[in-house]
Write a protein that holds these residues in place. Structure first.
Motif, mmCIF file in Angstrom:
data_model
loop_
_atom_site.group_PDB
_atom_site.id
_atom_site.type_symbol
_atom_site.label_atom_id
_atom_site.label_comp_id
_atom_site.label_asym_id
_atom_site.label_seq_id
_atom_site.Cartn_x
_atom_site.Cartn_y
_atom_site.Cartn_z
ATOM 1 N N PRO A 69 11.789 -13.330 -16.266
ATOM 2 C CA PRO A 69 11.379 -12.604 -17.681
ATOM 3 C C PRO A 69 9.300 -13.068 -17.528
ATOM 4 C CG PRO A 69 12.263 -14.783 -16.981
ATOM 5 C CD PRO A 69 11.654 -14.049 -15.806
ATOM 6 N N HIS A 70 8.761 -11.789 -18.204
ATOM 7 C CA HIS A 70 7.826 -11.462 -18.879
ATOM 8 C C HIS A 70 7.837 -12.453 -20.270
ATOM 9 C CE1 HIS A 70 6.534 -9.350 -15.416
ATOM 10 N NE2 HIS A 70 7.861 -8.917 -14.972
ATOM 11 N N PRO A 71 8.188 -13.114 -20.719
ATOM 12 C CA PRO A 71 7.525 -13.993 -22.148
ATOM 13 C C PRO A 71 6.057 -13.250 -23.020
ATOM 14 C CG PRO A 71 7.157 -15.846 -20.516
ATOM 15 C CD PRO A 71 8.046 -14.296 -20.017
ATOM 16 N N GLY A 72 5.033 -13.056 -22.209
ATOM 17 C CA GLY A 72 3.781 -12.771 -23.110
ATOM 18 C C GLY A 72 4.034 -11.278 -23.850
ATOM 19 N N SER A 73 4.661 -10.352 -22.536
ATOM 20 C CA SER A 73 4.935 -8.763 -23.321
ATOM 21 C C SER A 73 6.297 -9.342 -24.456
ATOM 22 C CB SER A 73 5.433 -8.144 -22.108
ATOM 23 O OG SER A 73 4.341 -7.653 -20.454
ATOM 24 N N ASP A 74 6.950 -9.820 -23.847
ATOM 25 C CA ASP A 74 7.798 -9.849 -24.895
ATOM 26 C C ASP A 74 7.790 -10.045 -26.155
ATOM 27 O OD1 ASP A 74 9.377 -9.261 -23.140
ATOM 28 O OD2 ASP A 74 10.763 -10.750 -22.750
ATOM 29 N N ALA A 75 6.689 -11.060 -26.777
ATOM 30 C CA ALA A 75 5.613 -11.836 -27.087
ATOM 31 C C ALA A 75 4.706 -10.683 -27.961
ATOM 32 C CB ALA A 75 4.932 -12.649 -27.086
ATOM 33 N N ALA A 76 4.365 -10.299 -27.551
ATOM 34 C CA ALA A 76 3.397 -9.001 -28.366
ATOM 35 C C ALA A 76 4.255 -7.888 -28.539
ATOM 36 C CB ALA A 76 2.616 -8.463 -26.687
ATOM 37 N N ALA A 77 5.359 -7.779 -27.552
ATOM 38 C CA ALA A 77 6.227 -6.436 -28.645
ATOM 39 C C ALA A 77 6.742 -7.150 -29.386
ATOM 40 C CB ALA A 77 7.293 -5.553 -27.892
ATOM 41 N N ALA A 78 7.204 -7.987 -29.852
ATOM 42 C CA ALA A 78 7.182 -8.318 -31.321
ATOM 43 C C ALA A 78 6.605 -8.721 -31.802
ATOM 44 C CB ALA A 78 8.408 -10.308 -31.131
ATOM 45 N N GLY A 79 5.095 -8.189 -32.016
ATOM 46 C CA GLY A 79 3.823 -8.863 -32.906
ATOM 47 C C GLY A 79 3.193 -9.406 -32.954
ATOM 48 N N ALA A 80 3.593 -10.680 -32.011
ATOM 49 C CA ALA A 80 3.001 -11.578 -32.442
ATOM 50 C C ALA A 80 1.750 -11.825 -30.804
ATOM 51 C CB ALA A 80 3.537 -13.069 -30.795
ATOM 52 N N GLY A 81 0.836 -12.270 -31.534
ATOM 53 C CA GLY A 81 -0.964 -13.164 -30.529
ATOM 54 C C GLY A 81 -1.361 -13.953 -30.806
ATOM 55 N N PRO A 82 -2.926 -13.839 -30.078
ATOM 56 C CA PRO A 82 -3.172 -14.997 -30.258
ATOM 57 C C PRO A 82 -3.545 -15.257 -31.512
ATOM 58 C CG PRO A 82 -4.224 -13.510 -28.786
ATOM 59 C CD PRO A 82 -3.446 -12.814 -29.972
ATOM 60 N N VAL A 83 -3.359 -16.883 -31.716
ATOM 61 C CA VAL A 83 -3.337 -18.365 -32.541
ATOM 62 C C VAL A 83 -4.198 -19.153 -32.311
ATOM 63 C CG1 VAL A 83 -2.651 -19.459 -34.300
ATOM 64 C CG2 VAL A 83 -1.419 -17.862 -33.989
ATOM 65 N N HIS A 84 -4.484 -19.391 -31.148
ATOM 66 C CA HIS A 84 -4.039 -21.641 -31.075
ATOM 67 C C HIS A 84 -5.217 -20.642 -29.498
ATOM 68 C CE1 HIS A 84 -2.978 -23.652 -33.735
ATOM 69 N NE2 HIS A 84 -1.616 -23.149 -33.379
ATOM 70 N N PRO A 85 -6.734 -20.744 -29.384
ATOM 71 C CA PRO A 85 -7.428 -20.850 -28.462
ATOM 72 C C PRO A 85 -6.573 -21.759 -27.245
ATOM 73 C CG PRO A 85 -8.729 -21.855 -29.474
ATOM 74 C CD PRO A 85 -8.079 -22.014 -31.009
ATOM 75 N N VAL A 86 -6.870 -21.205 -25.867
ATOM 76 C CA VAL A 86 -5.617 -21.976 -24.920
ATOM 77 C C VAL A 86 -6.718 -22.547 -23.818
ATOM 78 C CG1 VAL A 86 -4.188 -22.189 -23.260
ATOM 79 C CG2 VAL A 86 -3.383 -21.234 -25.473
ATOM 80 N N VAL A 87 -6.985 -23.540 -23.756
ATOM 81 C CA VAL A 87 -7.568 -24.137 -21.871
ATOM 82 C C VAL A 87 -6.380 -24.985 -21.554
ATOM 83 C CG1 VAL A 87 -9.172 -26.336 -21.259
ATOM 84 C CG2 VAL A 87 -9.709 -24.366 -24.244
ATOM 85 N N ILE A 88 -6.570 -24.767 -20.268
ATOM 86 C CA ILE A 88 -5.523 -25.291 -18.948
ATOM 87 C C ILE A 88 -7.428 -26.406 -18.471
ATOM 88 C CG2 ILE A 88 -5.262 -24.820 -16.430
ATOM 89 C CD1 ILE A 88 -4.496 -21.096 -17.470
ATOM 90 N N ILE A 89 -5.826 -27.031 -17.579
ATOM 91 C CA ILE A 89 -6.340 -28.842 -17.006
ATOM 92 C C ILE A 89 -5.531 -29.172 -16.273
ATOM 93 C CG2 ILE A 89 -7.219 -30.795 -16.746
ATOM 94 C CD1 ILE A 89 -7.035 -30.436 -20.130
ATOM 95 N N PRO A 90 -6.148 -28.245 -14.698
ATOM 96 C CA PRO A 90 -5.076 -27.823 -13.955
ATOM 97 C C PRO A 90 -5.006 -29.607 -13.192
ATOM 98 C CG PRO A 90 -6.873 -27.717 -13.365
ATOM 99 C CD PRO A 90 -7.168 -27.476 -14.630
ATOM 100 N N GLY A 91 -3.902 -29.838 -12.040
ATOM 101 C CA GLY A 91 -3.691 -30.860 -11.510
ATOM 102 C C GLY A 91 -4.031 -31.069 -10.098
ATOM 103 N N PHE A 92 -3.766 -32.142 -9.850
ATOM 104 C CA PHE A 92 -4.363 -32.398 -8.378
ATOM 105 C C PHE A 92 -4.538 -31.361 -7.007
ATOM 106 C CE2 PHE A 92 -4.201 -35.303 -4.205
ATOM 107 C CZ PHE A 92 -5.524 -36.040 -4.585
ATOM 108 N N VAL A 93 -5.718 -31.413 -6.360
ATOM 109 C CA VAL A 93 -5.533 -29.988 -5.460
ATOM 110 C C VAL A 93 -5.175 -29.243 -6.020
ATOM 111 C CG1 VAL A 93 -4.761 -32.179 -4.167
ATOM 112 C CG2 VAL A 93 -3.273 -30.608 -4.765
ATOM 113 N N THR A 94 -5.465 -28.608 -7.388
ATOM 114 C CA THR A 94 -5.257 -27.401 -7.667
ATOM 115 C C THR A 94 -5.960 -27.007 -8.136
ATOM 116 O OG1 THR A 94 -4.030 -28.172 -9.716
ATOM 117 C CG2 THR A 94 -2.720 -27.464 -7.962
#
Length: 333
Positions: A69-94
């Motif tokens: 599955p490629h939800p990002g490509s599917d979203a783009a094909a449906a006309g969706a795009g970035p709305v909220h900026p995203v910040v990743i906070i990783p876990g232990f050892v990652t």
């Protein structure tokens, strides 16, 4: 004596060959990195056994890319795009850790990754004692240890900044890489997607005291929200990152009440150990880590035949971040 010397030479050659095989396999990006990780603990054994296991792993069925599955490509094909900026906070050892200062044995490896990446396996294979010394924190202060006979200098490992510090644990061993790829397919880029790697060995308090993590996170979120025209941020945390995120929320709210409501639209907690993780107990008591998902990556490289459980337990106990995952709340919780 002659026979012993021959054995040492043979084992040395086997070790080098295993390292070369490991390097070739890892850079190929295939999904059988775990086989290499398990075999690193047995570098003195016949290299042919490793080759046979790798051949078997290559033959394992893999899902064709077109069926993933490629939800990002599917979203783009449906006309969706970035709305909220995203910040990743990783876990232990990652979050990958790189060397800025260390003991004399580590001097040739300035800015090499001692946690994460192929250089980690190289350091483990070539000088296990140096790697263990460099990865440990001061057992009394819980922060950078002094170099032995180093005239007061300290070992300094620091998190690799940005998305590069959290995308892959090893080549082919993705952590956040898939999410980053899918968000990019949906239209995100370095202006709307960021990560906050950190030294997961530290206690929550030391993350701010030593590295200013929460201050930096606040500045990043505010900048991204302003760049996005005021659209609030979406924070995504995994495992121990949930504890880091909640501590961050408390930090900014103490400074500026209402800050979270003003700057954060959504928060996703992915498997956060809110009340601790029961299976952190055996890791800290005996060095056993196979049953702990977050420490499984550690255990894969520090197998019983390579590093003793006592040495592993001593290393884990020097990391306040690991101690922070002990269960809390008692029977009532």
């Amino acid at each position: 004596v002659g026979e012993e010397e021959l054995v040492r030479e043979a084992r040395g050659e086997a070790r080098v060959e295993v390292e070369e095989v490991t390097h070739r396999v890892l850079i190929s990006g295939e999904d059988y990195h775990h086989v290499v990780a398990m075999r690193i603990a047995h570098v003195d054994e016949d290299v042919d056994d490793l080759a046979a296991e790798l051949d078997l792993a290559r033959a394992l069925p893999r899902l064709p890319r077109e069926e993933i599955p490629h939800p990002g490509s599917d979203a783009a094909a449906a006309g969706a795009g970035p709305v909220h900026p995203v910040v990743i906070i990783p876990g232990f050892v990652t979050s990958s850790l790189e060397l800025w200062a260390g003991p004399p044995c580590a001097a040739p490896h300035f800015r090499s990754r001692f946690w994460g990446g192929i250089t980690m396996t190289q350091r483990l294979l070539t000088d296990k004692a140096c790697w263990l010394e460099t990865m440990a924190l001061d057992p009394e202060t819980g922060t950078d240890p002094r170099v032995k006979d180093g005239a007061g200098s300290r070992v300094r490992l620091r998190a690799v900044p940005g998305l590069a510090g959290v995308d892959y644990f090893l080549p082919g061993y993705g952590v956040w890489a898939r999410l980053i790829e899918e968000l990019a397919a949906a239209g995100y880029d370095a202006n709307t997607l960021a990560a906050e790697p950190y030294d997961w060995r530290l206690s929550i308090a030391a993350l701010e005291d030593r590295d200013g993590l929460f201050t930096r996170m606040r500045s990043r979120v505010e900048t991204m929200v302003a760049t996005a025209g005021g659209a609030k941020a979406f924070l995504v945390a995994h495992s121990w990152g949930d504890n880091v995120a909640r501590a961050f929320f408390a930090f900014v709210e103490k400074q500026t009440p209402g800050w979270v409501e003003t700057h954060v639209a959504h928060y996703a907690n992915i498997a956060g150990p809110t009340l601790g993780a029961v299976k952190s107990l055996p890791a800290l008591l005996s060095g056993e880590a196979r049953d702990t998902a977050e420490l499984g990556a550690v255990a894969a490289f520090l197998g019983d035949n390579f590093v003793s459980r006592a040495a592993r337990a001593a290393l884990f106990r020097s990391w306040p971040g690991a101690l922070g995952m002990l269960p809390v709340g008692g029977a009532r919780a």
